[in-house]
Design an enzyme around this catalytic site. Structure first.
Site, PDB file in Angstrom:
ATOM      1  N   HIS A   1     -12.811   0.373  -4.062  1.00  0.00           N
ATOM      2  CA  HIS A   1     -13.593   0.989  -2.980  1.00  0.00           C
ATOM      3  C   HIS A   1     -13.334   2.494  -2.895  1.00  0.00           C
ATOM      4  CE1 HIS A   1     -15.304  -2.625  -0.982  1.00  0.00           C
ATOM      5  NE2 HIS A   1     -14.240  -3.239  -1.462  1.00  0.00           N
TER       6      HIS A   1
ATOM      7  N   ASP B   1      -8.508  -4.549  -1.234  1.00  0.00           N
ATOM      8  CA  ASP B   1      -9.485  -5.626  -1.455  1.00  0.00           C
ATOM      9  C   ASP B   1     -10.418  -5.332  -2.624  1.00  0.00           C
ATOM     10  OD1 ASP B   1     -10.549  -3.511   0.217  1.00  0.00           O
ATOM     11  OD2 ASP B   1     -12.363  -4.741   0.278  1.00  0.00           O
ATOM     12  N   GLU B   2     -10.941  -6.404  -3.224  1.00  0.00           N
ATOM     13  CA  GLU B   2     -12.029  -6.326  -4.210  1.00  0.00           C
ATOM     14  C   GLU B   2     -11.780  -5.302  -5.302  1.00  0.00           C
ATOM     15  OE1 GLU B   2     -15.753  -7.866  -1.578  1.00  0.00           O
ATOM     16  OE2 GLU B   2     -15.209  -5.764  -1.306  1.00  0.00           O
ATOM     17  N   ALA B   3     -10.554  -5.296  -5.827  1.00  0.00           N
ATOM     18  CA  ALA B   3     -10.232  -4.346  -6.903  1.00  0.00           C
ATOM     19  C   ALA B   3     -10.634  -4.961  -8.234  1.00  0.00           C
ATOM     20  CB  ALA B   3      -8.746  -3.998  -6.875  1.00  0.00           C
TER      21      ALA B   3
END
Ligand code: IFG
Length: 525
Positions: free
Chosen positions: A273, A336-338
């Site tokens: 992100h 998150d969401e790496a």
């Protein structure tokens, strides 16, 4: 004029004075009926005993008495009550006789702890006692709900102000009761954030998590990396104007939140992100080449360059500057969401970055993905999954990490209420009011029980939200439910009882100008 006639005229005059005149002696009922009782309060108190014989009437002569430690809360309370009543309501340090609302700190007993309070409303006055000013502030939010909902009006209402009689002893189940606002996908001005602070404070929320950076925008000035804000702050989802907080504005937000006894937890999301940061500084990209700004809502495509030294100079500078203007004990480092970071690189990054948070005297919170990095025991992974099991989170809890619960299929307020909801997303499912209320943080996850849970958070992601009205439509009526989940005793929480109390909150929102979602699950007043 004959004597008899003059007597009659005089009699009529006296009668009319008495009925409509200054020393109101209208029927007692008109002045002692209360609209609410202590059992209507949201969040539900630990112990609330109504006493209709003990209603208190606020009058133009009323005062608010406070000791030194209670003065700030007393002034805040006066600020709540003066607009609609038009009464002077002076805050005094001493007062003889009745008719006072008195706030006292100290000697409230161990049971109420640091955030609880004891409230007694009787016909002669109101007594609010707590061990700290934070506890007084909680008690004021309860007292506020014992007034008629017209008390929330911003203009003088010509009417009597009867406060419902009774006693309340109260304290929270969880100490960490939080709301998150995503100011990265769409930017919200300091005034909009302050409005949201006031809206969540009335339900005893004590933490505001600000999601300050993401792919589509960077929202906080970092003096050692100025283009993060001046370039990374220019964009937003959908190509809107973006924006950012100067450090002075952020400091003012922290101060304003603190005056509502709310702690700001800032989030710099990484290693994923991160497109806005890497668009702002090409040297943050592995190949050193510039990348375009992104204003779509895809996730998982960006990653800081794990094996470049400048990455850790960047992280150190950002966290140092943020820690210096954040009095709260937590920094949120996202995680998150790496999906564009290899598992090995994710671990490498964690090992290098987590000590930086500690170096600047802060503790870590972050999305529960960090649980797999074996973070310090003081770190608080924030669960955002949608299933009742997560081995890494359960392992972290077993090691001693406290877990912040915000399951996306229960607590994500950016989820649509139903398929026709004009705003929001639906990847975690639809969250009607009952769905958002009817769950418990201590039983949702296997291996995560009461003593492993630090509290609950209601995130509001802003991919589809642009205005304060959008925030309000998605947060109300669900936010009070999360506040109750965080505050009230578990065994006193039932949907059937809550929905009746929630209905009675809606006239307050109307007075506050909150355009809430009129769920058909509640018989709104
Ligand atoms: N997941 C992403 C958010 C946001 C959200 C919208 C987390 C931790 C979906 N990460 O939730 O950035 O896009 O519902």
């Amino acid at each position: 004029m004959s004597k008899r006639l003059s007597t009659t005229v005089l009699g009529v005059a006296v009668l009319s004075l008495v009925t409509f005149g200054l020393p109101a002696t209208a029927s007692a009922a008109q002045h002692t009926k209360a609209e609410r009782t202590v059992t209507d309060v949201v969040p539900a108190p630990v112990d609330a005993k109504p006493d209709p014989r003990a209603n208190f009437r606020l009058t133009p002569a009323s005062v608010i008495r406070a000791d030194r430690d209670g003065r700030q809360v007393a002034e805040y309370l006066a600020g709540l009550l003066r607009p609609a009543t038009g009464y002077r309501l002076p805050v005094v340090s001493d007062h003889r006789g009745g008719g006072a609302i008195s706030l006292e700190t100290g000697h409230a007993g161990d049971r109420v702890g640091t955030e609880g309070y004891r409230l007694k409303v009787s016909s002669s006055g109101v007594s609010l006692r707590a061990n700290t000013d934070k506890g007084l502030f909680s008690g004021v939010q309860t007292l506020r709900q014992l007034f008629p909902s017209a008390i929330e009006a911003t203009t003088v209402q010509k009417r009597s102000w009867v406060v419902s009689g009774g006693t309340v002893l109260d304290y929270p189940r969880f100490g960490y009761r939080s709301a998150m606002l995503d100011v990265a996908r769409h930017f919200f001005t300091p005034a909009q954030v302050k409005l949201y602070i006031d809206q969540i404070a009335q339900y005893k929320i004590n933490t505001l998590h600000l999601h300050l950076s993401d792919d589509q925008g960077w929202r906080i000035e970092i003096k050692s990396w100025p283009k993060l804000a001046t370039v990374g702050g220019l964009t937003a989802v959908g190509g809107g104007p973006g924006g950012y907080y100067t450090q002075d504005q952020y400091t003012d937000l922290v101060r304003y939140a603190a005056s509502r006894h709310i702690t700001i937890v800032p989030e710099i999301d990484m290693p994923g992100h991160t497109n806005a940061a890497q668009h702002s500084y090409a040297e943050l990209n592995c190949d050193g080449k510039p990348i375009p700004a992104r204003t779509d809502i895809e996730v998982g495509y960006s990653s800081l360059c794990i094996n470049k030294d400048i990455t850790y100079t960047f992280v150190d500078d950002v966290l140092r500057e943020l820690a210096a203007i954040t009095p709260g004990k937590y920094l949120n480092i996202g995680g998150d969401e790496a999906h564009a970071t290899t598992p090995e690189d994710y671990q490498t990054f964690a090992k290098k970055v987590q000590p930086i948070v500690a170096k600047y005297g802060k503790q870590i919170t972050g999305w529960h993905d960090i649980a797999k990095t074996n973070p310090p025991l003081s770190a608080v992974p924030q669960f955002w999954g949608t299933t009742g099991t997560d081995a890494n989170v359960a392992a972290a809890a077993a090691r001693g990490n406290k877990i912040l619960m915000s399951p996306a299929n229960k607590a994500y307020m950016d989820m649509k209420y139903h398929p026709q909801t004009p705003l929001g997303l639906s990847w975690a499912g639809f969250i009607e009011v009952k769905t958002g209320y009817d769950w418990d943080p201590a039983t949702y996850l296997q291996g995560v029980t009461e003593q492993n849970v630090i509290g609950v958070e209601a995130p509001l992601w802003s991919e589809t939200l642009v205005t304060s009205e959008h925030i309000e439509f998605m947060a109300f009526p669900r936010l009070p439910g999360y506040a109750e989940i965080g505050w009230s005793p578990k065994d006193s929480r039932t949907w059937d009882a809550y929905r009746l109390r929630l209905a009675k909150q809606s006239p307050r929102w109307v007075q506050q100008g909150i355009d809430f979602y009129r769920s058909t699950q509640v018989d709104w007043e």
